[in-house]
Design an enzyme around this catalytic site. Structure first.
Site, PDB file in Angstrom:
ATOM      1  CB  SER A 178      -0.955   0.000   1.193  1.00  0.00           C
ATOM      2  OG  SER A 178      -0.244  -0.115   2.402  1.00  0.00           O
ATOM      3  CG  HIS A 206      -3.875  -0.520  -2.140  1.00  0.00           C
ATOM      4  ND1 HIS A 206      -4.379   0.756  -2.227  1.00  0.00           N
ATOM      5  CD2 HIS A 206      -3.595  -0.729  -0.835  1.00  0.00           C
ATOM      6  CE1 HIS A 206      -4.382   1.300  -1.026  1.00  0.00           C
ATOM      7  NE2 HIS A 206      -3.921   0.423  -0.163  1.00  0.00           N
ATOM      8  CE  LYS A 238      -7.561   1.041   0.896  1.00  0.00           C
ATOM      9  NZ  LYS A 238      -6.954   0.096   1.784  1.00  0.00           N
TER      10      LYS A 238
HETATM   11  C1  LIG Z   1      -6.899   0.032   3.236  1.00  0.00           C
HETATM   12  C2  LIG Z   1      -6.330  -1.270   3.604  1.00  0.00           C
HETATM   13  C3  LIG Z   1      -6.933  -2.084   4.562  1.00  0.00           C
HETATM   14  C4  LIG Z   1      -8.086  -1.601   5.401  1.00  0.00           C
HETATM   15  O1  LIG Z   1      -9.277  -1.714   4.730  1.00  0.00           O
HETATM   16  P1  LIG Z   1     -10.528  -0.899   5.305  1.00  0.00           P
HETATM   17  O2  LIG Z   1     -11.685  -1.504   4.639  1.00  0.00           O
HETATM   18  O3  LIG Z   1     -10.274   0.513   4.936  1.00  0.00           O
HETATM   19  O4  LIG Z   1     -10.504  -1.114   6.790  1.00  0.00           O
HETATM   20  C5  LIG Z   1      -6.428  -3.334   4.784  1.00  0.00           C
HETATM   21  N1  LIG Z   1      -5.348  -3.764   4.108  1.00  0.00           N
HETATM   22  C6  LIG Z   1      -4.713  -3.010   3.212  1.00  0.00           C
HETATM   23  C7  LIG Z   1      -3.531  -3.550   2.499  1.00  0.00           C
HETATM   24  C8  LIG Z   1      -5.184  -1.728   2.935  1.00  0.00           C
HETATM   25  O5  LIG Z   1      -4.553  -0.967   2.060  1.00  0.00           O
END
Ligand SMILES: *Cc1c(COP(=O)(O)O)cnc(C)c1O
Length: 387
Positions: A178, A206, A238
């Site tokens: 990320s 991602h 996302k």
């Molecule tokens: C954003 C993210 C999360 C968290 O997900 P949410 O639904 O926002 O809690 C978990 N793992 C990774 C790799 C992320 O980038």
């Protein structure tokens, strides 16, 4: 910390330029974002495909609210599991080509839930050094022994697994990292895990919707089955532009999570209307492959002109394009200078990234136009970031 220590703690953070504060956003996510009355060109959103404010997704949410109301009323195991949730789970499982999928309220909770369901004292978990914080926290909460391995180093991981006598072994990695934007060395991880009979858990928050020809993420890029990657985590906030998360895997894995994952059991189900909105965004992710193609075009353009401008890029081919400057004060200054010029680009500091690797984190979206990207690179090179 005691109550009388908080003030000094906060002052210390300010002095080290590590104090965090929030932007106040008016209106939807988009290429233009409105913050306290000013409009900015947005390079920090994870809305990679431009679905967060898509009219069809908004409409699905409204229709869903008309049909189901707003609150789900209870947890999935009481009476909060609606037909909308169920249909979305089936559609997500089909999308990622896994037997079953289970919805969670957030990705953070999905990671905590999986690890606490499968691991206990005496077990062992290995995490890539650059994993997302939620995978780390999941490992800590599970009470298994947690070890980190050097980023994407499957040989080092192999050596660690060889020396382990743990009953249950689990290896956890981001799919697309990320903060760096590179992909997990997935085929090698899968080989090592198969050899040592360890679970492989990939969090592709991602990657899903974004990488792979049809948007199935790193498992599509590496063509790995659910036997090779038995635990796949995806998030819906996302590229899908909505909210929530899911775990995909075998029938017995999902049934076990339903029995044992505390962050699944002891929480209210997502609003069903959000599940309805996600069903629509999933359809758009599948059908409108032009969004992924446009995103790839934007990534290629950004890299070409940023490299020509001698900006220090990392080797990423995803929408996450970090510019590592190292020094916290420097990234804060650049981020502030860009803001004055109408560009929103976030500065990422430790502890989110390792000490000494503070960076500007550019995220590109399908709906950026070439002139937006040219403007960003022009401003960055005027600020003198060249190596
Ligand atoms: C954003 C993210 C999360 C968290 O997900 P949410 O639904 O926002 O809690 C978990 N793992 C990774 C790799 C992320 O980038």
């Amino acid at each position: 910390m005691r109550a009388d220590q908080l003030e000094a703690y906060l002052a210390g953070l300010k002095q080290q330029q590590r104090y965090r504060s929030r932007l106040l956003v008016d209106g939807p996510q988009g290429i233009e974002i409105c913050i306290e009355g000013n409009s900015y060109l947005n390079f920090c959103s994870n809305d990679y495909l431009g679905l967060a404010a898509h009219p069809e997704v908004v409409d699905a949410l409204q229709q869903g609210a008309n049909r189901y109301g707003v609150g789900s009323g209870a947890s999935h195991l009481i009476n909060g599991h609606s037909r909308a949730h169920h249909a979305l789970e089936e559609e997500l499982a089909a999308f990622v080509q896994r037997p079953r999928a289970l919805l969670f309220s957030t990705g953070y909770m999905a990671n905590l839930g999986v690890m606490s369901a499968l691991l206990e004292k005496g077990d062992q978990v290995w995490a890539d050094r650059l994993n997302h914080a939620s995978l780390l926290d999941g490992g800590l909460l599970s009470q298994a022994r947690l070890q980190r391995y050097p980023h994407n180093d499957s040989a080092a991981l192999d050596a660690k697994l060889q020396h382990s006598h743990a009953r249950t072994k689990l290896v956890a990695s981001d799919g697309v990292f990320s903060m760096d934007g590179d992909l997990a060395n997935l085929s090698a991880l899968a080989r090592v895990c198969t050899q040592h009979q360890a679970w492989l858990m990939i969090d592709d928050a991602h990657g899903l919707g974004v990488v792979g020809q049809t948007g199935r993420g790193v498992v599509e890029v590496c063509q790995l089955s659910h036997q090779q990657v038995p635990i796949l985590v995806g998030t819906l906030g996302k590229a899908f532009g909505t909210f929530g998360a899911f775990v995909a895997g075998s029938e017995v894995l999902i049934e076990t999570l339903i029995q044992r994952a505390r962050s699944y059991i002891y929480t209210t189900a997502l609003p069903p209307a959000v599940a309805e909105a996600t069903r629509t965004s999933l359809r758009l992710v599948i059908q409108e492959s032009w969004r992924r193609e446009k995103l790839q075009t934007n990534i290629a353009l950004f890299r070409r002109i940023a490299i020509a401008a001698e900006l220090p890029l990392l080797p990423s081919n995803t929408p996450i394009q970090p510019i590592v400057l190292g020094d916290v004060a420097r990234v804060m200054a650049v981020s502030a200078a860009l803001r004055e010029r109408g560009i929103l680009l976030s500065a990422i500091r430790p502890p989110t990234v390792p000490e000494g690797s503070a960076r500007l984190r550019v995220t590109l979206c399908a709906h950026h136009e070439s002139e937006h990207i040219e403007r960003l690179v022009g401003e960055l090179s005027m600020l003198g970031l060249n190596i």
